[in-house]
Write a protein that holds these residues in place. Structure first.
Motif, short mmCIF file in Angstrom:
data_model
loop_
_atom_site.label_atom_id
_atom_site.label_comp_id
_atom_site.label_asym_id
_atom_site.label_seq_id
_atom_site.Cartn_x
_atom_site.Cartn_y
_atom_site.Cartn_z
N VAL A 126 -44.80 42.54 -18.50
CA VAL A 126 -43.71 43.13 -17.73
C VAL A 126 -43.73 44.64 -17.87
O VAL A 126 -43.62 45.38 -16.88
CB VAL A 126 -42.35 42.57 -18.22
CG1 VAL A 126 -41.21 43.28 -17.50
CG2 VAL A 126 -42.27 41.07 -17.97
N THR B 163 -45.13 46.84 -14.58
CA THR B 163 -44.07 47.59 -13.92
C THR B 163 -44.37 49.08 -13.92
O THR B 163 -44.15 49.77 -12.93
CB THR B 163 -42.72 47.34 -14.61
OG1 THR B 163 -42.42 45.94 -14.56
CG2 THR B 163 -41.61 48.11 -13.93
N VAL C 278 -42.21 45.09 -6.84
CA VAL C 278 -40.78 44.80 -6.80
C VAL C 278 -40.34 44.00 -8.00
O VAL C 278 -39.31 44.27 -8.62
CB VAL C 278 -40.42 44.05 -5.49
CG1 VAL C 278 -38.94 43.69 -5.47
CG2 VAL C 278 -40.79 44.90 -4.28
N SER C 279 -41.13 42.95 -8.35
CA SER C 279 -40.74 42.08 -9.46
C SER C 279 -41.95 41.31 -9.95
O SER C 279 -43.02 41.36 -9.34
CB SER C 279 -39.63 41.11 -9.03
OG SER C 279 -40.11 40.25 -8.00
N GLN C 280 -41.75 40.61 -11.08
CA GLN C 280 -42.82 39.80 -11.66
C GLN C 280 -42.26 38.48 -12.19
O GLN C 280 -41.08 38.38 -12.51
CB GLN C 280 -43.50 40.53 -12.81
CG GLN C 280 -44.22 41.79 -12.42
CD GLN C 280 -44.60 42.57 -13.65
OE1 GLN C 280 -44.06 43.63 -13.90
NE2 GLN C 280 -45.50 42.02 -14.43
N ASN C 281 -43.12 37.50 -12.23
CA ASN C 281 -42.82 36.25 -12.91
C ASN C 281 -43.92 36.06 -13.95
O ASN C 281 -45.04 35.64 -13.62
CB ASN C 281 -42.80 35.09 -11.91
CG ASN C 281 -42.37 33.78 -12.55
OD1 ASN C 281 -42.75 33.46 -13.67
ND2 ASN C 281 -41.57 33.01 -11.82
N ALA D 210 -46.83 38.70 -9.25
CA ALA D 210 -46.02 39.89 -8.99
C ALA D 210 -45.75 39.97 -7.50
O ALA D 210 -46.56 39.55 -6.68
CB ALA D 210 -46.74 41.15 -9.47
N GLN E 66 -42.41 41.29 1.23
CA GLN E 66 -42.95 41.16 -0.13
C GLN E 66 -43.99 40.05 -0.14
O GLN E 66 -43.73 38.94 0.33
CB GLN E 66 -41.83 40.83 -1.12
CG GLN E 66 -40.81 41.93 -1.30
CD GLN E 66 -39.76 41.57 -2.33
OE1 GLN E 66 -40.06 40.92 -3.34
NE2 GLN E 66 -38.53 42.01 -2.10
#
Length: 502
Positions: A16, A20, A43-46, A52, A151
């Motif tokens: 993360v 990021t 934008v985001s991650q899992n 991502a 996205q």
């Protein structure tokens, strides 16, 4: 090569932090004719999935979707390249769209659809890119494709990205046109104009293509002789144009080829282009500090040979088009087939030499001799012996018809004229082995295309559509007078790619 699994990623929290902060998104301002990607970001991650979300906005000019006539739309083919710790650029693996939304994970912007099912090369159901297009009818107007907040879900775990890696990303977009499934007429009527055209095996008539099954056809040995012919056969696996596919709206531009060159090893750049060798015929590529640019980004890439086109298409996860798909894209999915037909559907063409306004600029246009009710095209009788900006005729203020735009039935530009385009030769034993396999964005150890079913030399390929240096007859849809190819770069040679529809 994809090699890292979840169990080898040691510290999800660290992922993360690093992804990021260190994923730096680069998006080219120009990747086709007026297409723009902006606001690219992570934008985001899992971390549990090892994925991502890559966000961006995208817009382009003269977009459409119609449910009548050609019943089609234009789209952007979007794909991502990444590099690890300033290493070589690699192709990102994206989640695929299964039609239900259950396995995709992409965020679709308002007013759009995203689609790209996994195909037979997309191992473990990953995709090499996505199509983005309008989700409802849309009439052409300036900048009417404008989608914000898209996205795409990147499967970085599958691509082998580690928590300690410094990652750069580039997002690319290519304008494409959807060619729907349907019947069409292949080949020419005997006129004496088209050389070595495709015809029925039992008559001198065109062939109505009604499916993708095995096909027998003949080549007219003499355009004036309805008897002399040679018979050929194609397997069901050879793409015949009946099934739906996407084709690039414009010929590959110099900017698009620059994008490709700037993601290969710098030691290869000169070998993959004419930089330092060619400066005529509006070839505008140059290199400074190992960065390639062009002073003519909106012109078609010329001086291409087969290897150049195949490399570009593999890099972009597209594929070559067959000569049958070329004819379908030009003529349309109906029985419309007239004698001496150009890509704009009629048999008339401008015969005066154009002059240009704003030459060499983004808005280069036709100043004089724009055809009124005739087909506009760049060929030997209309040009100043060089290619012009892609889409130049449709941008003219006086444009009011398909013929005046120089457009195919489906809205594809310059299939007749400007630069001649490489196709898979259906009347060649090597070409007949082509099965429509897509590129996967990766190369062999010599930075060349690595799709085994694509022709590797001059056998199996040809050229269609004619160029600025060819007589008007070579621009005819069914003409095969340019099907003999040598492995050299020529100022008249260019191309475009296709991808089988999801």
């Amino acid at each position: 090569m994809k090699k890292i699994s979840n169990q080898l990623l040691k510290n999800y929290k660290q992922i993360v932090l690093f992804l990021t902060l260190l994923l730096i998104a680069h998006s080219p301002k120009v990747s086709a004719n007026n297409i723009t990607i902006e606001n690219a970001s992570i934008v985001s991650q899992n971390t549990g999935e090892g994925t991502a979300m890559i966000g961006f906005d995208i817009k382009w000019s003269n977009s459409w979707r119609v449910s009548f006539g050609p019943s089609n739309w234009d789209a952007a083919w979007v794909f991502i390249k990444y590099r690890v710790n300033d290493g070589d650029w690699q192709h990102a693996s994206l989640s695929y769209v299964d039609g239900t939304g259950a396995n995709d994970g992409h965020i679709v912007p308002t007013g759009a659809e995203i689609n790209s099912k996994a195909d037979h090369l997309d191992i473990e159901s990953y995709s090499h890119g996505v199509f983005i297009y309008a989700n409802s009818n849309l009439s052409q107007s300036t900048d009417n494709a404008n989608y914000t907040g898209a996205q795409l879900k990147w499967e970085y775990d599958y691509d082998g990205v580690l928590s300690s890696d410094n990652i750069d990303i580039k997002i690319f977009a290519i304008e494409m046109v959807y060619v729907p499934e349907g019947n069409y007429m292949l080949g020419a009527q005997k006129t004496g104009l088209e050389q070595k055209y495709i015809r029925n095996t039992a008559s001198d008539d065109p062939i109505t293509i009604t499916n993708e099954g095995a096909l027998d056809f003949a080549i007219a040995d003499d355009p004036d002789d309805g008897v002399s012919k040679t018979d050929y056969s194609l397997a069901a696996s050879f793409p015949k144009g009946y099934n739906s596919y996407y084709m690039m709206k414009y010929e590959i531009t110099q900017q698009q080829f620059v994008d490709y060159l700037n993601t290969i090893p710098t030691t290869e750049i000169n070998n993959k282009s004419r930089i330092g060798v060619q400066t005529t015929y509006r070839f505008g590529l140059s290199k400074s500090s190992n960065i390639v640019s062009s002073i003519y980004p909106y012109l078609p890439m010329n001086f291409m040979k087969w290897e150049d086109l195949a490399n570009y298409l593999d890099w972009a996860a597209l594929r070559p088009m067959t000569e049958l798909e070329f004819e379908k894209a030009a003529r349309g999915s109906d029985s419309y087939n007239i004698a001496g037909q150009y890509a704009w559907g009629i048999s008339t063409i401008v015969t005066d030499v154009y002059t240009y306004s704003n030459a060499d600029a983004e808005d280069e246009g036709i100043a004089t001799n724009y055809g009124d009710g005739q087909g506009n095209a760049i060929c030997l009788t209309t040009s100043s012996s060089y290619p012009v900006r892609v889409g130049i005729f449709s941008a003219n203020a006086d444009c009011s018809s398909r013929a005046e735009a120089g457009s195919s039935y489906y809205g594809i530009m310059e299939l007749s004229g400007n630069v001649t385009e490489f196709v898979i030769n259906a009347a060649d034993a090597t070409g007949a082995l082509f099965d429509g396999t897509h590129g996967n964005g990766e190369f062999d150890g010599f930075n060349n295309f690595d799709v085994s079913s694509w022709p590797s030399d001059s056998n199996g390929i040809g050229k269609k559509g004619g160029s600025f240096g060819d007589v008007a007859n070579r621009l005819l849809v069914s003409d095969r007078g340019l099907m003999t190819v040598t492995l050299v770069r020529n100022q008249k040679f260019g191309g475009r790619g296709v991808r089988t529809a999801p």
